[in-house]
Design a protein around this motif. Structure first.
Motif, PDB file in Angstrom:
ATOM      1  N   GLU A  46      40.455 -30.671 -44.019  1.00  0.00           N
ATOM      2  CA  GLU A  46      40.378 -29.730 -43.146  1.00  0.00           C
ATOM      3  C   GLU A  46      38.682 -29.581 -42.777  1.00  0.00           C
ATOM      4  OE1 GLU A  46      42.381 -26.162 -42.621  1.00  0.00           O
ATOM      5  OE2 GLU A  46      43.445 -26.812 -43.728  1.00  0.00           O
ATOM      6  N   GLY A  47      37.397 -29.918 -44.163  1.00  0.00           N
ATOM      7  CA  GLY A  47      36.209 -29.408 -43.028  1.00  0.00           C
ATOM      8  C   GLY A  47      35.948 -28.268 -43.130  1.00  0.00           C
ATOM      9  N   LEU A  48      36.016 -27.509 -43.707  1.00  0.00           N
ATOM     10  CA  LEU A  48      35.856 -26.090 -43.992  1.00  0.00           C
ATOM     11  C   LEU A  48      34.994 -25.842 -45.092  1.00  0.00           C
ATOM     12  CD1 LEU A  48      39.480 -24.392 -43.369  1.00  0.00           C
ATOM     13  CD2 LEU A  48      37.806 -25.019 -42.083  1.00  0.00           C
ATOM     14  N   VAL A  49      34.853 -26.927 -45.934  1.00  0.00           N
ATOM     15  CA  VAL A  49      34.251 -26.667 -47.156  1.00  0.00           C
ATOM     16  C   VAL A  49      32.523 -27.720 -46.603  1.00  0.00           C
ATOM     17  CG1 VAL A  49      33.765 -26.647 -49.987  1.00  0.00           C
ATOM     18  CG2 VAL A  49      36.240 -26.550 -48.666  1.00  0.00           C
ATOM     19  N   PHE A  61      28.641 -24.263 -53.251  1.00  0.00           N
ATOM     20  CA  PHE A  61      29.756 -24.193 -51.433  1.00  0.00           C
ATOM     21  C   PHE A  61      29.791 -22.990 -51.169  1.00  0.00           C
ATOM     22  CE2 PHE A  61      32.681 -23.907 -54.994  1.00  0.00           C
ATOM     23  CZ  PHE A  61      34.080 -22.670 -54.101  1.00  0.00           C
ATOM     24  N   ILE A  62      30.270 -23.105 -50.158  1.00  0.00           N
ATOM     25  CA  ILE A  62      30.181 -22.310 -49.464  1.00  0.00           C
ATOM     26  C   ILE A  62      31.598 -22.744 -48.279  1.00  0.00           C
ATOM     27  CG2 ILE A  62      29.187 -23.325 -46.972  1.00  0.00           C
ATOM     28  CD1 ILE A  62      28.452 -20.154 -46.746  1.00  0.00           C
ATOM     29  N   VAL A  63      32.582 -21.910 -47.855  1.00  0.00           N
ATOM     30  CA  VAL A  63      34.088 -22.222 -46.917  1.00  0.00           C
ATOM     31  C   VAL A  63      33.758 -21.018 -45.990  1.00  0.00           C
ATOM     32  CG1 VAL A  63      36.516 -22.111 -46.831  1.00  0.00           C
ATOM     33  CG2 VAL A  63      35.226 -23.162 -48.649  1.00  0.00           C
ATOM     34  N   PHE A  64      33.911 -21.511 -44.819  1.00  0.00           N
ATOM     35  CA  PHE A  64      34.059 -20.792 -43.606  1.00  0.00           C
ATOM     36  C   PHE A  64      34.646 -21.436 -42.433  1.00  0.00           C
ATOM     37  CE2 PHE A  64      29.736 -23.119 -43.667  1.00  0.00           C
ATOM     38  CZ  PHE A  64      29.671 -23.387 -42.116  1.00  0.00           C
ATOM     39  N   TYR A  65      34.415 -20.158 -41.379  1.00  0.00           N
ATOM     40  CA  TYR A  65      35.228 -20.991 -40.159  1.00  0.00           C
ATOM     41  C   TYR A  65      35.926 -19.835 -39.254  1.00  0.00           C
ATOM     42  CZ  TYR A  65      39.614 -18.914 -42.791  1.00  0.00           C
ATOM     43  OH  TYR A  65      40.040 -17.828 -43.694  1.00  0.00           O
ATOM     44  N   PRO A  66      35.901 -20.249 -37.488  1.00  0.00           N
ATOM     45  CA  PRO A  66      36.196 -19.150 -36.851  1.00  0.00           C
ATOM     46  C   PRO A  66      37.370 -18.305 -36.810  1.00  0.00           C
ATOM     47  CG  PRO A  66      34.869 -21.709 -35.809  1.00  0.00           C
ATOM     48  CD  PRO A  66      35.948 -21.340 -37.525  1.00  0.00           C
ATOM     49  N   LYS A  67      36.644 -16.809 -36.954  1.00  0.00           N
ATOM     50  CA  LYS A  67      38.015 -16.183 -36.784  1.00  0.00           C
ATOM     51  C   LYS A  67      38.201 -14.961 -36.325  1.00  0.00           C
ATOM     52  CE  LYS A  67      41.747 -14.095 -39.425  1.00  0.00           C
ATOM     53  NZ  LYS A  67      41.875 -13.873 -40.641  1.00  0.00           N
ATOM     54  N   ASP A  68      38.809 -14.602 -35.294  1.00  0.00           N
ATOM     55  CA  ASP A  68      38.801 -13.053 -34.406  1.00  0.00           C
ATOM     56  C   ASP A  68      37.545 -12.812 -33.574  1.00  0.00           C
ATOM     57  OD1 ASP A  68      41.580 -12.886 -34.781  1.00  0.00           O
ATOM     58  OD2 ASP A  68      40.953 -11.432 -36.563  1.00  0.00           O
ATOM     59  N   LEU A  73      33.506 -15.996 -43.535  1.00  0.00           N
ATOM     60  CA  LEU A  73      32.644 -16.964 -44.326  1.00  0.00           C
ATOM     61  C   LEU A  73      33.877 -16.247 -45.932  1.00  0.00           C
ATOM     62  CD1 LEU A  73      29.434 -15.815 -46.083  1.00  0.00           C
ATOM     63  CD2 LEU A  73      31.234 -16.875 -47.450  1.00  0.00           C
ATOM     64  N   GLU A  74      34.408 -16.588 -45.895  1.00  0.00           N
ATOM     65  CA  GLU A  74      35.897 -16.367 -47.165  1.00  0.00           C
ATOM     66  C   GLU A  74      35.404 -17.057 -48.028  1.00  0.00           C
ATOM     67  OE1 GLU A  74      39.174 -19.380 -47.849  1.00  0.00           O
ATOM     68  OE2 GLU A  74      40.317 -18.411 -45.607  1.00  0.00           O
ATOM     69  N   ASN A  75      34.696 -17.685 -48.490  1.00  0.00           N
ATOM     70  CA  ASN A  75      34.084 -18.314 -50.068  1.00  0.00           C
ATOM     71  C   ASN A  75      32.438 -18.455 -50.181  1.00  0.00           C
ATOM     72  OD1 ASN A  75      34.008 -18.112 -52.735  1.00  0.00           O
ATOM     73  ND2 ASN A  75      35.924 -19.722 -52.884  1.00  0.00           N
ATOM     74  N   ILE A  76      32.127 -17.747 -51.044  1.00  0.00           N
ATOM     75  CA  ILE A  76      30.697 -18.299 -51.567  1.00  0.00           C
ATOM     76  C   ILE A  76      30.734 -18.451 -52.520  1.00  0.00           C
ATOM     77  CG2 ILE A  76      29.855 -16.700 -51.369  1.00  0.00           C
ATOM     78  CD1 ILE A  76      26.989 -18.716 -50.095  1.00  0.00           C
ATOM     79  N   ALA A  77      30.544 -20.200 -53.491  1.00  0.00           N
ATOM     80  CA  ALA A  77      30.410 -19.982 -55.434  1.00  0.00           C
ATOM     81  C   ALA A  77      29.264 -20.833 -54.995  1.00  0.00           C
ATOM     82  CB  ALA A  77      31.592 -20.690 -55.553  1.00  0.00           C
ATOM     83  N   GLY A  88      22.738 -19.656 -52.849  1.00  0.00           N
ATOM     84  CA  GLY A  88      23.251 -19.186 -51.632  1.00  0.00           C
ATOM     85  C   GLY A  88      23.083 -18.815 -50.839  1.00  0.00           C
ATOM     86  N   LYS A  89      21.756 -17.956 -50.970  1.00  0.00           N
ATOM     87  CA  LYS A  89      20.679 -17.736 -49.497  1.00  0.00           C
ATOM     88  C   LYS A  89      20.922 -18.752 -48.524  1.00  0.00           C
ATOM     89  CE  LYS A  89      16.978 -15.530 -47.864  1.00  0.00           C
ATOM     90  NZ  LYS A  89      15.581 -15.234 -48.158  1.00  0.00           N
ATOM     91  N   ALA A  90      20.759 -20.064 -48.812  1.00  0.00           N
ATOM     92  CA  ALA A  90      20.124 -21.165 -48.117  1.00  0.00           C
ATOM     93  C   ALA A  90      21.480 -21.736 -47.457  1.00  0.00           C
ATOM     94  CB  ALA A  90      20.381 -22.294 -49.076  1.00  0.00           C
ATOM     95  N   LEU A  91      22.785 -21.435 -48.376  1.00  0.00           N
ATOM     96  CA  LEU A  91      24.429 -21.731 -47.985  1.00  0.00           C
ATOM     97  C   LEU A  91      24.835 -21.123 -46.856  1.00  0.00           C
ATOM     98  CD1 LEU A  91      25.707 -22.559 -50.904  1.00  0.00           C
ATOM     99  CD2 LEU A  91      25.317 -23.768 -49.099  1.00  0.00           C
ATOM    100  N   ILE A  92      24.680 -19.572 -46.933  1.00  0.00           N
ATOM    101  CA  ILE A  92      24.726 -18.096 -46.010  1.00  0.00           C
ATOM    102  C   ILE A  92      24.153 -18.498 -45.233  1.00  0.00           C
ATOM    103  CG2 ILE A  92      24.331 -15.890 -45.469  1.00  0.00           C
ATOM    104  CD1 ILE A  92      25.270 -15.441 -48.255  1.00  0.00           C
ATOM    105  N   GLN A  93      22.756 -18.682 -44.478  1.00  0.00           N
ATOM    106  CA  GLN A  93      21.992 -19.185 -43.724  1.00  0.00           C
ATOM    107  C   GLN A  93      22.228 -20.722 -42.407  1.00  0.00           C
ATOM    108  OE1 GLN A  93      18.066 -19.346 -45.433  1.00  0.00           O
ATOM    109  NE2 GLN A  93      17.779 -17.242 -44.866  1.00  0.00           N
TER     110      GLN A  93
END
Length: 148
Positions: A46-49, A61-68, A73-77, A88-93
């Protein structure tokens, strides 16, 4: 740091990264953490990762998508071999930049209440705790960060 959309071929390596990152929490939580229950094959398709690699292997990796009306940000590892390198900081940014690009005013996330390192890291990155509750059978702490 190059961050790219994970390919279907990387799904197994994304799962292996999650297993390595979250293994230490299994004894604390008493069950597999929610990210170990994720369908990474479907999320990659789905292109979420989004991933970053080192030496051709998934380092995080990071998993995120628009919601409400926010970016969830559903998952980061981060693979333990690469922890403490700012991945981790770079992925969150990156997630925050994608939220801004989509006109979303905030990023929301949750973590398990037993993942005490996360409870310290997220406020350091500008997130505010907004709730604590049991959700999907896990004791979770919810955070959000305004992007204004």
């Amino acid at each position: 740091m190059l961050i790219t959309v994970a390919t279907a071929a990387q799904a197994a390596e994304v799962r292996a990264c999650a297993e390595a990152a979250y293994a230490r929490y299994i004894p604390l939580i008493g069950q597999n953490p929610a990210p170990l229950l994720s369908d990474y094959e479907a999320q990659c398709a789905e292109g979420l990762v989004h991933v970053t690699t080192i030496g051709g292997h998934v380092a995080g990796f990071i998993v995120f998508y628009p919601k409400d009306g926010a970016m969830l940000l559903e998952n980061i590892a981060i693979h333990p071999d690469h922890a403490g390198k700012g991945i981790g900081k770079a992925l969150i940014q990156f997630c925050e930049a994608q939220a801004r690009a989509q006109g979303l005013p905030k990023v929301q996330l949750y973590t398990n209440s037993k993942m005490t390192e996360n409870l310290a890291i997220y406020p350091h990155l500008g997130f505010t705790e907004i709730d604590r509750r049991t959700s999907d059978g896990f004791d979770r702490v919810f955070f959000e960060k305004s992007l204004n």
